[in-house]
Design a protein around this motif. Structure first.
Motif, PDB file in Angstrom:
ATOM      1  N   LYS A 290       7.157  -4.260  -3.332  1.00 43.21           N
ATOM      2  CA  LYS A 290       7.356  -3.029  -4.278  1.00 43.21           C
ATOM      3  C   LYS A 290       7.131  -3.712  -5.595  1.00 43.21           C
ATOM      4  CE  LYS A 290      10.870   0.376  -5.518  1.00 43.21           C
ATOM      5  NZ  LYS A 290      10.797   0.134  -6.867  1.00 43.21           N
ATOM      6  N   VAL A 291       7.593  -4.812  -5.837  1.00 42.58           N
ATOM      7  CA  VAL A 291       7.282  -5.216  -7.429  1.00 42.58           C
ATOM      8  C   VAL A 291       5.624  -5.432  -7.453  1.00 42.58           C
ATOM      9  CG1 VAL A 291       7.494  -7.157  -8.847  1.00 42.58           C
ATOM     10  CG2 VAL A 291       9.683  -6.349  -7.551  1.00 42.58           C
TER      11      VAL A 291
ATOM     12  N   GLU B 176       0.791  -1.383   0.180  1.00 41.75           N
ATOM     13  CA  GLU B 176      -0.137   0.122   0.175  1.00 41.75           C
ATOM     14  C   GLU B 176       0.909   1.212   0.080  1.00 41.75           C
ATOM     15  OE1 GLU B 176      -2.341  -3.512   1.527  1.00 41.75           O
ATOM     16  OE2 GLU B 176      -0.169  -2.613   2.068  1.00 41.75           O
ATOM     17  N   SER B 177       2.014   1.146   0.894  1.00 43.50           N
ATOM     18  CA  SER B 177       2.782   2.439   0.777  1.00 43.50           C
ATOM     19  C   SER B 177       3.314   2.513  -0.334  1.00 43.50           C
ATOM     20  CB  SER B 177       3.596   2.424   2.048  1.00 43.50           C
ATOM     21  OG  SER B 177       3.210   2.426   3.311  1.00 43.50           O
ATOM     22  N   CYS B 178       3.944   1.470  -1.231  1.00 45.97           N
ATOM     23  CA  CYS B 178       4.572   1.868  -2.338  1.00 45.97           C
ATOM     24  C   CYS B 178       3.785   2.191  -3.383  1.00 45.97           C
ATOM     25  CB  CYS B 178       5.190   0.332  -2.645  1.00 45.97           C
ATOM     26  SG  CYS B 178       6.827  -0.341  -1.634  1.00 45.97           S
ATOM     27  N   LEU B 179       2.438   1.675  -3.448  1.00 49.40           N
ATOM     28  CA  LEU B 179       1.485   2.299  -4.405  1.00 49.40           C
ATOM     29  C   LEU B 179       1.332   3.600  -4.288  1.00 49.40           C
ATOM     30  CD1 LEU B 179      -0.391   1.498  -6.734  1.00 49.40           C
ATOM     31  CD2 LEU B 179      -2.037   0.841  -5.102  1.00 49.40           C
ATOM     32  N   GLN B 180       1.147   4.015  -2.942  1.00 45.52           N
ATOM     33  CA  GLN B 180       0.907   5.260  -2.613  1.00 45.52           C
ATOM     34  C   GLN B 180       1.923   6.518  -3.241  1.00 45.52           C
ATOM     35  OE1 GLN B 180      -1.985   6.908  -0.528  1.00 45.52           O
ATOM     36  NE2 GLN B 180      -1.263   8.172  -2.094  1.00 45.52           N
TER      37      GLN B 180
ATOM     38  N   ASN C 102      13.965 -11.170 -12.486  1.00 45.85           N
ATOM     39  CA  ASN C 102      15.176 -10.611 -11.872  1.00 45.85           C
ATOM     40  C   ASN C 102      14.630  -9.646 -10.856  1.00 45.85           C
ATOM     41  OD1 ASN C 102      13.619  -8.715 -13.178  1.00 45.85           O
ATOM     42  ND2 ASN C 102      15.090  -8.143 -14.569  1.00 45.85           N
ATOM     43  N   TYR C 103      14.095 -10.194  -9.918  1.00 46.82           N
ATOM     44  CA  TYR C 103      13.439  -9.397  -8.829  1.00 46.82           C
ATOM     45  C   TYR C 103      14.293  -9.510  -7.591  1.00 46.82           C
ATOM     46  CZ  TYR C 103       9.219  -9.081 -11.853  1.00 46.82           C
ATOM     47  OH  TYR C 103       8.387  -8.707 -12.878  1.00 46.82           O
ATOM     48  N   GLY C 104      15.145 -10.441  -7.739  1.00 51.97           N
ATOM     49  CA  GLY C 104      15.834 -11.026  -6.395  1.00 51.97           C
ATOM     50  C   GLY C 104      15.187 -11.806  -5.723  1.00 51.97           C
ATOM     51  N   GLU C 105      15.559 -12.070  -4.160  1.00 52.44           N
ATOM     52  CA  GLU C 105      14.936 -12.836  -3.283  1.00 52.44           C
ATOM     53  C   GLU C 105      13.764 -11.985  -2.771  1.00 52.44           C
ATOM     54  OE1 GLU C 105      15.654 -15.838  -3.046  1.00 52.44           O
ATOM     55  OE2 GLU C 105      17.669 -16.069  -4.077  1.00 52.44           O
ATOM     56  N   VAL C 106      12.554 -12.624  -2.700  1.00 53.86           N
ATOM     57  CA  VAL C 106      11.380 -11.804  -2.598  1.00 53.86           C
ATOM     58  C   VAL C 106      10.514 -12.566  -1.634  1.00 53.86           C
ATOM     59  CG1 VAL C 106      11.324 -10.724  -4.813  1.00 53.86           C
ATOM     60  CG2 VAL C 106      10.047 -12.767  -4.242  1.00 53.86           C
TER      61      VAL C 106
ATOM     62  N   ARG D  16      -0.732 -15.481  -8.362  1.00 57.64           N
ATOM     63  CA  ARG D  16      -0.362 -16.615  -7.594  1.00 57.64           C
ATOM     64  C   ARG D  16       1.099 -17.424  -7.757  1.00 57.64           C
ATOM     65  NH1 ARG D  16      -2.562 -17.902  -2.927  1.00 57.64           N
ATOM     66  NH2 ARG D  16      -2.938 -19.999  -2.636  1.00 57.64           N
ATOM     67  N   ASN D  17       1.167 -17.269  -9.057  1.00 60.48           N
ATOM     68  CA  ASN D  17       2.531 -17.531  -9.606  1.00 60.48           C
ATOM     69  C   ASN D  17       3.241 -16.564 -10.169  1.00 60.48           C
ATOM     70  OD1 ASN D  17       0.433 -20.227 -10.636  1.00 60.48           O
ATOM     71  ND2 ASN D  17       2.412 -20.598  -9.181  1.00 60.48           N
ATOM     72  N   PHE D  18       3.266 -15.317  -9.665  1.00 58.45           N
ATOM     73  CA  PHE D  18       3.844 -13.983 -10.206  1.00 58.45           C
ATOM     74  C   PHE D  18       5.524 -14.261  -9.977  1.00 58.45           C
ATOM     75  CE2 PHE D  18       5.053  -9.493  -9.942  1.00 58.45           C
ATOM     76  CZ  PHE D  18       4.584  -9.248 -11.239  1.00 58.45           C
ATOM     77  N   PHE D  19       5.665 -14.833  -8.873  1.00 64.35           N
ATOM     78  CA  PHE D  19       7.273 -14.730  -8.393  1.00 64.35           C
ATOM     79  C   PHE D  19       7.778 -15.945  -8.754  1.00 64.35           C
ATOM     80  CE2 PHE D  19       5.969 -11.236  -5.646  1.00 64.35           C
ATOM     81  CZ  PHE D  19       6.634 -10.501  -6.403  1.00 64.35           C
TER      82      PHE D  19
END
Length: 415
Positions: free
Chosen positions: A363-364, A275-279, A346-350, A338-341
């Motif tokens: 954030k992603v 929410e904070s990232c989207l804001q 290249n998003y790293g360790e999420v 559901r399987n987004f990650f």
């Protein structure tokens, strides 16, 4: 999932107000046969029988059969006002082809490929979708016709040949080294150094303990939940909910997030949640929306989500993201993450654990939702309207209601 557990789920749907007569009405079934595995399921068949006896609007003729008994079974406990007693016969006494649908209350697939045959797991999935998704959402939008409602699930870590070594370890350890039990051990042994999924983000053991602190939750008189304020710098609880960073004082509409602990942001500082990232993205693009984190931290029950949804007072043009776990609506916009990650990416360790993402993942995900909102014009001109329910007709089968939401429904995946 065993049969007894599925029957419990079906009973939950009955309590929520979705029954077999409604199912038959929606499917336009004139005659059905319901088959239990053995006489041990006779009580459950009795419950279904009573549903049809009480619902006089449903014109479906229903018969009952059992697979593993030679004797007929009658029900002396059926209430006195009913002159007839429910009789369950052996399935061999019925011509299955004469029915619009044959419903087997069994988890075992019997090898019959007829389209008329429906098994227990198919039934419970449909019932849950109707009882805890489509019908409550329809009722909500009937009361709030100009609100834009989007259903979303949440990402999980799944086995994949491209998983990183860290992800493979999380999957191996998910049952024996769960993150919240690790937190307990860290608090019990503060002088000992523990390795945690947050080490690479620079958090100390003490900070991880604070990150994973459970807010104190109370149940309100209307069934909704709220949280007590805390001195914990990571939680950010105010007015019963989690704060969102950088909220504007002047705005046109609100964007609400209502869901479970993932959308609450467990293990993520309040300033770095989805929410904070989207804001921040909305602010950077001069879009006059204020984001509210209405997700609550509780042991997930779908009813809790709707209690918290229905306490909102949205106005025309407001947007609501609603997380219903695995429930997929038939008639509402749906974002499938559901399987987004799933790797490669290249998003790293999420992932902090298989069912929770860290601040990098938040954030992603915020970027993904921002793109969906802007690319599909949800921030401009989309209206979602549902007509009022038709007048009650007790003599004829109800025709299927038409839903007018938007021309383009979607199931977005990462591209």
């Amino acid at each position: 999932m065993n049969e007894s557990l599925v029957l419990i789920y079906l009973r939950s749907c009955f309590v929520a107000g979705y029954t077999f007569p409604q199912y038959c009405d929606e499917k336009n079934l004139n005659e059905i046969l319901i088959v239990a595995t053995d006489s041990g399921k006779a009580e459950f068949l009795g419950e279904i029988y009573l549903q049809f006896q009480f619902d006089k609007r449903c014109k479906t003729k229903v018969d009952f059969a059992v697979l593993k008994t030679e004797a007929s079974i009658s029900f002396p406990f059926v209430p006195v006002p009913f002159a007839e007693l429910l009789t369950i016969k052996n399935i061999s006494e019925f011509n299955l082809s004469a029915y619009d649908q044959v419903i087997f209350l069994t988890a075992e697939v019997l090898g019959n490929e007829s389209k008329k045959i429906v098994y227990l797991h198919n039934i419970v999935n449909y019932f849950f979708s109707r009882a805890y998704c489509d019908l409550p959402l329809t009722n909500f939008l009937n009361k709030n016709p100009q609100v834009k409602l989007i259903v979303a699930n949440f990402p999980i870590l799944t086995p994949n040949e491209n998983n990183s070594e860290r992800e493979k370890k999380l999957l191996i350890d998910k049952n024996k080294n769960e993150i919240f039990s690790l937190r307990r051990r860290m608090k019990e042994n503060p002088s000992e150094k523990f390795s945690t999924p947050y080490d690479f983000l620079g958090y100390t053991n003490a900070e991880v303990c604070d990150l994973l602190e459970f807010p104190e939750v109370k149940t309100n008189l209307d069934g909704s939940t709220s949280m007590q304020e805390s001195s914990n710098k990571f939680l950010g609880i105010k007015d019963g909910k989690r704060m969102t960073a950088n909220q504007p004082e002047v705005y046109k509409n609100k964007i609400y997030f209502v869901g479970n602990c993932v959308y609450f942001g467990i293990g993520v500082p309040w300033q770095k949640t989805l929410e904070s990232c989207l804001q921040q993205m909305l602010n950077d693009n001069n879009l006059p929306y204020r984001v509210e984190n209405e997700s609550q931290f509780f042991s997930m029950r779908t009813q809790d989500t709707f209690y918290n949804l229905n306490k909102l007072s949205p106005k025309a043009g407001d947007i609501i993201f609603l997380c219903l776990d695995d429930l997929v609506p038939e008639k509402f916009p749906f974002i499938n993450v559901r399987n987004f990650f799933d790797r490669p990416h290249n998003y790293g360790e999420v992932f902090a654990q298989p069912g929770h993402i860290n601040e990098l993942g938040h954030k992603v995900l915020a970027e993904h939702f921002f793109n969906i909102l802007t690319q599909n014009n949800f921030l401009q001109d989309v209206e979602m309207k549902i007509p009022s329910p038709p007048p009650l007709d007790t003599s004829l089968r109800h025709s299927k209601r038409k839903f007018f939401l938007r021309d383009k429904f979607f199931s977005e995946q990462r591209t």
